[in-house]
Design a protein around this motif. Sequence first.
Motif, PDB file in Angstrom:
ATOM      1  N   THR A 164      56.609  42.062  32.486  1.00  0.00           N
ATOM      2  CA  THR A 164      56.535  42.030  31.029  1.00  0.00           C
ATOM      3  C   THR A 164      55.918  40.700  30.598  1.00  0.00           C
ATOM      4  O   THR A 164      56.292  39.633  31.113  1.00  0.00           O
ATOM      5  N   ASP A 186      46.717  38.698  32.402  1.00  0.00           N
ATOM      6  CA  ASP A 186      46.932  39.438  31.163  1.00  0.00           C
ATOM      7  C   ASP A 186      46.973  38.438  30.011  1.00  0.00           C
ATOM      8  O   ASP A 186      47.717  37.446  30.061  1.00  0.00           O
ATOM      9  N   GLN A 189      48.890  39.006  23.355  1.00  0.00           N
ATOM     10  CA  GLN A 189      48.538  39.283  21.965  1.00  0.00           C
ATOM     11  C   GLN A 189      49.712  38.875  21.081  1.00  0.00           C
ATOM     12  O   GLN A 189      50.847  39.292  21.317  1.00  0.00           O
ATOM     13  N   ASN A 192      53.368  40.639  19.983  1.00  0.00           N
ATOM     14  CA  ASN A 192      53.309  41.877  20.776  1.00  0.00           C
ATOM     15  C   ASN A 192      53.885  41.617  22.166  1.00  0.00           C
ATOM     16  O   ASN A 192      53.924  40.479  22.640  1.00  0.00           O
ATOM     17  N   ASP A 194      53.377  42.783  26.124  1.00  0.00           N
ATOM     18  CA  ASP A 194      52.373  43.419  26.979  1.00  0.00           C
ATOM     19  C   ASP A 194      52.928  43.587  28.394  1.00  0.00           C
ATOM     20  O   ASP A 194      54.036  43.138  28.707  1.00  0.00           O
ATOM     21  N   GLN A 195      52.116  44.247  29.240  1.00  0.00           N
ATOM     22  CA  GLN A 195      52.524  44.500  30.626  1.00  0.00           C
ATOM     23  C   GLN A 195      51.389  44.094  31.567  1.00  0.00           C
ATOM     24  O   GLN A 195      50.216  44.251  31.247  1.00  0.00           O
TER      25      GLN A 195
END
Length: 245
Positions: A164, A186, A189, A192, A194-195
């Motif tokens: 995560t 990654d 954002q 938010n 994200d993964q």
Amino acid sequence: MKGPAGFLLCSLLLVASPCTEVAAQNDQPDPKTPCANWMGGAPGYPGHNGLPGRDGKDGKDGLKGEKGDAGVQGPKGDQGQIGLPGKDGPRGAPGYLGQKGEKGEGAFMHRSAFSVGLTDRAPPPNVPIRFSKIFYNEQRHYDTSTGKFLCSIPGTYYFAYHLTVYLSDVKVSLYKKDKAVIFTYDQFQKNNVDQASGSVLLHLSSGDEVWLQVYGNGDNNGVYADNVNDSTFMGFLLYPDLDVH
């Protein structure tokens, strides 16, 4: 000699020669040859054979004759050359199911697997991430104190991670024996979650270590976990080397 002169000559000959023998024989002269019986000469010689006549024209073909009897079978001929293969025939119907075989002896099953999760934020870059939440570690091949998996059974292994991402970017790499094997990046954002994930197959020898760690010198440590978000790391043995007993 024919005519009156011939008849006169024959009359003179009859007067001059005796005719008693002729009368006794009572022969009748041939009216066509009056002197044939009194003046016949000696037989002549046979004539020469005449020339062969010309060949006659070919006759027409006769009717077809009846079929004759079969002849005697001849000797077997030499074997001919092997011909080209023919086309495949249609596929046959499936055969009947065979009988069930006898139960074999059970083989020893080599086992090595782990599945762990993150409970705290990841440590600073360039050190192994320690996953302390244990989902499965029956063989205890993963060390929660170091964050490293230690290979005890040489063979082919599968490793995967699912992270995560929150608050900042994430740059992680999977290491094998102090060498990065794969990298995952990654970009976070704002506002938010994200993964980031990755997986790989590796061949390991006994004593090899595998782990995850954050790389780079910037703020790339956004690996996150809480009571509703997990970051996990797992691996297991697919099949051992053949020389393992």
